[in-house]
Design a protein around this motif. Sequence first.
Motif, PDB file in Angstrom:
ATOM      1  N   TYR A 219       2.144  -1.189   8.990  1.00  0.00           N
ATOM      2  CA  TYR A 219       1.977   0.055   8.232  1.00  0.00           C
ATOM      3  C   TYR A 219       1.089   0.988   9.052  1.00  0.00           C
ATOM      4  N   ASP A 220       1.009   2.255   8.655  1.00  0.00           N
ATOM      5  CA  ASP A 220       0.161   3.169   9.428  1.00  0.00           C
ATOM      6  C   ASP A 220      -1.268   3.213   8.870  1.00  0.00           C
ATOM      7  N   GLU A 221      -2.215   3.217   9.781  1.00  0.00           N
ATOM      8  CA  GLU A 221      -3.639   3.430   9.440  1.00  0.00           C
ATOM      9  C   GLU A 221      -4.181   2.575   8.311  1.00  0.00           C
ATOM     10  N   ARG A 222      -3.741   1.331   8.221  1.00  0.00           N
ATOM     11  CA  ARG A 222      -4.316   0.438   7.210  1.00  0.00           C
ATOM     12  C   ARG A 222      -5.424  -0.380   7.889  1.00  0.00           C
TER      13      ARG A 222
ATOM     14  N   GLY B  21       0.688   2.045  -1.472  1.00  0.00           N
ATOM     15  CA  GLY B  21      -0.085   3.118  -0.837  1.00  0.00           C
ATOM     16  C   GLY B  21      -1.542   2.783  -0.570  1.00  0.00           C
TER      17      GLY B  21
ATOM     18  N   HIS C 281      -6.230  10.210  -2.798  1.00  0.00           N
ATOM     19  CA  HIS C 281      -5.505  10.648  -1.604  1.00  0.00           C
ATOM     20  C   HIS C 281      -5.422  12.166  -1.518  1.00  0.00           C
TER      21      HIS C 281
ATOM     22  N   ASP D  89      -4.857   1.572   1.203  1.00  0.00           N
ATOM     23  CA  ASP D  89      -5.187   1.830   2.612  1.00  0.00           C
ATOM     24  C   ASP D  89      -5.805   0.650   3.339  1.00  0.00           C
TER      25      ASP D  89
ATOM     26  N   ARG E 211      -4.251  14.822   4.722  1.00  0.00           N
ATOM     27  CA  ARG E 211      -5.048  14.896   5.961  1.00  0.00           C
ATOM     28  C   ARG E 211      -6.113  15.950   5.783  1.00  0.00           C
TER      29      ARG E 211
ATOM     30  N   SER F 244       1.868   6.752  -2.618  1.00  0.00           N
ATOM     31  CA  SER F 244       0.945   7.847  -2.355  1.00  0.00           C
ATOM     32  C   SER F 244       0.311   7.679  -0.978  1.00  0.00           C
ATOM     33  N   ARG F 245       0.313   8.710  -0.176  1.00  0.00           N
ATOM     34  CA  ARG F 245      -0.374   8.664   1.127  1.00  0.00           C
ATOM     35  C   ARG F 245      -1.435   9.760   1.163  1.00  0.00           C
TER      36      ARG F 245
ATOM     37  N   ARG G 238      -9.528   7.482   1.036  1.00  0.00           N
ATOM     38  CA  ARG G 238      -8.713   6.257   1.073  1.00  0.00           C
ATOM     39  C   ARG G 238      -9.230   5.239   0.062  1.00  0.00           C
TER      40      ARG G 238
END
Length: 538
Positions: A261-264, A208, A104, A210, A11, A7-8, A109
């Motif tokens: 990973y992105d944006e962790r 997933g 999410h 954060d 936005r 799960s992300r 987050r």
Amino acid sequence: MFGSRPSRPARQDHEAGRLWWRDGIIYQIYPRSFMDANNDGIGDLEGVRRRLDHLAWLGVDGIWLSPCFPSPMADFGYDVSDYRDIDPVFGNLQDFDRLLADAHSRGIRIILDLVPNHTSDRHPWFQAARRSKDDPKRDWYLWRDPRPDGAPPNNWTSVFGGPAWELDPQTGQYYLHTFLKEQPELNWRNPEVVAAMHDVVRFWFDRGVDGFRIDVIHAIAKDPELRDNPMVNGVQKRLHSENHPDVHGMLRALRRLADDYDERMLVGEVYLMDPAEVATYYGAGDELHLAFNFSFMHAPWDAGAFRAQVERFAKLVPEQGWPDHVLSSHDARRHASRYDHATLGEARCRLAALMLLTLRGTPFLYYGEEIGMRNVEIPEDAMQDPLAWTLSPKLCRDGERTPMQWQPGPGAGFTKGSPWLPFGDDAGTRNVSRQMEEPASLLHLYRDAIALRRRNPVLQRGSFQPLDSPDQVFAFERRDGASRALVALNLGTTSVNPRLPAASVQGGLRTHARLPLPEDAASLELRPCEGAVFLTAC
Ligand code: GLC
Ligand code: CA
């Protein structure tokens, strides 16, 4: 449905460059006490999920969940017996996935609590390690022979009282524990331990999650020779048992993992009294994203003291780092109680909220502070925190961990069963549903200040500059391009003009909700314990 695709977050903001943990607000949940969905008296993950609407309404960007992994609960979850599952008291992995997905979908987050310094003594790793001196897991923990007279190997003491060593009769050696004897210390100099902990972090990132709040990160590296700590004025200085320089390399490796990973994000509990030392845990932007700044927890209610703490941390945080501020947590007396005052207690909570939400740095909220929850007195014979008996009932942390007060009536909207800790006496009047209905409530002030911060990037990323003001006032300016915010907080008991610069007020809010905003900032008169934030042009 869950698990196959991680799960992300949805936005919510399309504003370029917005970063959730830097520009947003993080809310700490103590899972035992937030919401009990199955009515056994203990909060759970399904309960958190059912209350997500409250958090979305409030406007928070992230939740930090204190540990919810399987645990014998000797230290209420900070003694983990399996890092890759959920304790049945809180639910199961499916409940977790559902909570994560629902959070999410609201753009919220989730940060988990990583406890890398020690495991539970019931963790299979320790169970294996204690079996024999040549067990392959033996060296995952720190074992030493007794001294010739049978005494512990060195003079280190436990943070929770007594020696930091426990003799294990089966093999005749001592093992190290910085906290309870049920929390044996892992050996981070063993590469297998590092690899195992990295696998844990990946396990949750792949699911997933954060980010992580990392428990007592400053303690994972110790002096390799385990030398005695020096005594300074009769007090042991933890020179060799914590904050060893090797911790930084260990932290950089964790950070590289997060950066895959992105944006962790990684926020660390660096429980060292010197903020200059705390700030070293940012590294050169390659260690923690955030190191908790607990300085308000030790500052008296005094404008000069608050200003000094804020300025000091701001100066210490390196260029690539980012500050943060905390008023309350599961380990400290709630600030509504710390700042209590016969007539101005409520006003102080409002002022503290406005300060937290207008400073430069990520605000961390602790569940219940948005309604002004106070510490609850727990009778000694009902205390549950082990600190009550290992150290002193005065240090018991149950008082700040009592169940969330959602609504009037039995169970306070938290449970239909019998709560694991009592509610505050004020639960019938101080609760979420009451304050929801009252536009001038503390809850609405939190929500309005959060919304103002969210709408105005100057309150997120703008520079911070303290302003000259009368002694009882803490005033500062935030600037970002052509936008400016002016903040004035009167901590005193008399009215005062905080002497803000002349500027036409284009919006903002004041803690006395019913008072209008002035046209010119310079004409602001603050009542006792009142604060205001104004948006103006530069
Ligand atoms: C951290 C936690 C605290 C816990 C201790 C031992 O300080 O915040 O609650 O007791 O670590 O794990
Ligand atoms: Ca429950």
